[in-house]
Write a protein that holds these residues in place. Structure first.
Motif, PDB file in Angstrom:
ATOM      1  N   LYS A 120       0.756  -1.215   0.000  1.00 35.07           N
ATOM      2  CA  LYS A 120       0.162  -0.070   0.248  1.00 35.07           C
ATOM      3  C   LYS A 120       0.816   1.297   0.039  1.00 35.07           C
ATOM      4  CE  LYS A 120      -3.341  -2.853   0.118  1.00 35.07           C
ATOM      5  NZ  LYS A 120      -4.278  -3.387  -0.966  1.00 35.07           N
ATOM      6  N   SER A 121       1.326   1.717  -1.164  1.00 36.12           N
ATOM      7  CA  SER A 121       2.223   2.700  -1.471  1.00 36.12           C
ATOM      8  C   SER A 121       1.691   4.038  -0.691  1.00 36.12           C
ATOM      9  CB  SER A 121       2.426   3.069  -2.830  1.00 36.12           C
ATOM     10  OG  SER A 121       2.833   2.029  -3.434  1.00 36.12           O
ATOM     11  N   ALA A 175       7.371   8.107   1.366  1.00 35.76           N
ATOM     12  CA  ALA A 175       8.399   7.175   0.667  1.00 35.76           C
ATOM     13  C   ALA A 175       7.910   5.955  -0.017  1.00 35.76           C
ATOM     14  CB  ALA A 175       9.615   6.940   1.528  1.00 35.76           C
ATOM     15  N   GLY A 176       6.531   5.806   0.177  1.00 35.28           N
ATOM     16  CA  GLY A 176       6.172   4.546  -0.215  1.00 35.28           C
ATOM     17  C   GLY A 176       6.350   4.395  -1.549  1.00 35.28           C
ATOM     18  N   ARG A 177       5.910   5.149  -2.639  1.00 33.96           N
ATOM     19  CA  ARG A 177       6.171   5.018  -3.739  1.00 33.96           C
ATOM     20  C   ARG A 177       7.583   5.068  -4.622  1.00 33.96           C
ATOM     21  NH1 ARG A 177       1.315   8.708  -6.859  1.00 33.96           N
ATOM     22  NH2 ARG A 177      -0.389   7.664  -5.595  1.00 33.96           N
ATOM     23  N   LYS A 196       8.856   1.651  -3.623  1.00 32.94           N
ATOM     24  CA  LYS A 196       8.417   0.524  -4.364  1.00 32.94           C
ATOM     25  C   LYS A 196       9.291   0.277  -5.481  1.00 32.94           C
ATOM     26  CE  LYS A 196       4.136  -0.912  -6.546  1.00 32.94           C
ATOM     27  NZ  LYS A 196       2.507  -0.651  -6.603  1.00 32.94           N
ATOM     28  N   SER A 197       9.391   1.447  -6.124  1.00 34.90           N
ATOM     29  CA  SER A 197       9.960   1.594  -7.284  1.00 34.90           C
ATOM     30  C   SER A 197      11.303   0.982  -7.331  1.00 34.90           C
ATOM     31  CB  SER A 197      10.133   3.090  -8.076  1.00 34.90           C
ATOM     32  OG  SER A 197      10.945   3.079  -9.141  1.00 34.90           O
ATOM     33  N   PHE A 198      12.179   1.465  -6.257  1.00 38.75           N
ATOM     34  CA  PHE A 198      13.421   0.663  -5.836  1.00 38.75           C
ATOM     35  C   PHE A 198      13.179  -0.788  -5.685  1.00 38.75           C
ATOM     36  CE2 PHE A 198      16.847  -0.308  -2.977  1.00 38.75           C
ATOM     37  CZ  PHE A 198      17.981   0.449  -3.276  1.00 38.75           C
ATOM     38  N   VAL A 206       2.851  -3.733   7.444  1.00 37.70           N
ATOM     39  CA  VAL A 206       3.589  -4.778   6.790  1.00 37.70           C
ATOM     40  C   VAL A 206       3.104  -4.484   5.385  1.00 37.70           C
ATOM     41  CG1 VAL A 206       3.908  -7.145   6.828  1.00 37.70           C
ATOM     42  CG2 VAL A 206       3.708  -5.992   9.009  1.00 37.70           C
ATOM     43  N   HIS A 207       4.199  -4.485   4.435  1.00 40.53           N
ATOM     44  CA  HIS A 207       3.697  -4.141   3.196  1.00 40.53           C
ATOM     45  C   HIS A 207       4.679  -5.487   2.402  1.00 40.53           C
ATOM     46  CE1 HIS A 207       2.175  -0.258   4.017  1.00 40.53           C
ATOM     47  NE2 HIS A 207       3.024  -0.304   4.763  1.00 40.53           N
TER      48      HIS A 207
END
Length: 253
Positions: free
Chosen positions: A16-17, A24-26, A29-31, A216-217
């Motif tokens: 859940k970005s 910093a979620g997105r 995620k890209s990283f 938790v993601h």
């Protein structure tokens, strides 16, 4: 060996970005997508060039590809990083305990840090297998989360609280023996089915460790090799998929 046909896909329904604190979620995620693809692609290149497939052998055999994939994304990478943990009591004679984390990295522009613990498990999708997370998988998952959880006790000089993420990298080797091949439709459905089971197992472990579920993601990188037919001559089980479950713990301090 000739070039191997493969595909890389991602399952991100449990990442859940937009819920990440600090925004910093997105970018994380890209990283992690680029990192997962890099690890898997490097292992395919090794398989093509040498006939060996390190990612299915052991945690240690995977380290070089993990480190290389991180270095492709950022110059700030460390391995076997020592973290000092404070003792439970603070008497003068007490010494701090050493804890080692497999990898540390910082995003190239300093947007976030990642402390990463790598583990390997197997998942049997043979036609008579139970198709479930066995005790080895759940225990490995529990151990990885416990190791990452201890980092909340770390010295401030070793780990900050600003956009620092703890990541368990669960290298899940999906396999079957040649005479136990399941139906093609079941094999094609396996990645999403296994991802869902790992998510449920992760939630259960997190609950037992008092880690909030919303912290938790999970992002799963899928290496699809189900059209490759030379496993037997290489001395391996049939291995249609390798799943890299990147399990992010957010909010531990």
């Amino acid at each position: 060996m000739a070039k191997i046909a493969y595909e890389i896909d991602f399952i991100d329904s449990d990442y859940k970005s937009d819920s990440f604190k600090g925004g910093a979620g997105r970018s994380l995620k890209s990283f992690l997508r680029d990192f997962g693809a890099g690890v898997l692609e490097k292992n395919v290149k090794i398989l093509e060039g040498t006939g060996t497939f390190p990612i299915v052998l052991s945690e240690r055999d995977s380290y070089s590809a993990i480190g290389s994939a991180l270095h492709d994304l950022t110059p700030y990478v460390g391995s076997e990083c020592s973290v000092k943990l404070r003792p439970k009591t603070y008497g003068e004679q007490e010494k701090q305990k050493d804890c080692y984390v497999d990898f540390w990295c910082m995003e190239k522009d300093g947007k976030f840090e990642v402390w990463l613990e790598a583990k390997i498990v197997g998942y049997n999708i043979g036609k008579t297998a139970k198709w479930e997370c066995n005790a080895d998988l759940t225990n490995t998952l529990k151990n990885a989360l416990e190791q990452l959880q201890t980092l909340k006790k770390s010295n401030a000089t070793k780990i900050s609280d600003n956009n620092v993420f703890r990541v368990a990298l669960l290298n899940n080797v999906v396999y079957y023996t040649k005479n136990q091949k399941s139906d093609d439709a079941d094999i094609e459905a396996a990645p999403k089915y296994i991802h869902k089971q790992v998510v449920e197992a992760t939630k259960s472990c997190a609950k037992n460790l008092r880690i909030k579920e919303e912290n938790v993601h999970i992002l799963t990188s899928v290496l699809d090799l189900h059209t490759f037919e030379s496993w037997e001559e290489l001395g391996y089980y049939e291995c249609p998929y390798v799943l890299l479950h990147t399990i992010v713990l957010e909010g531990l301090k």
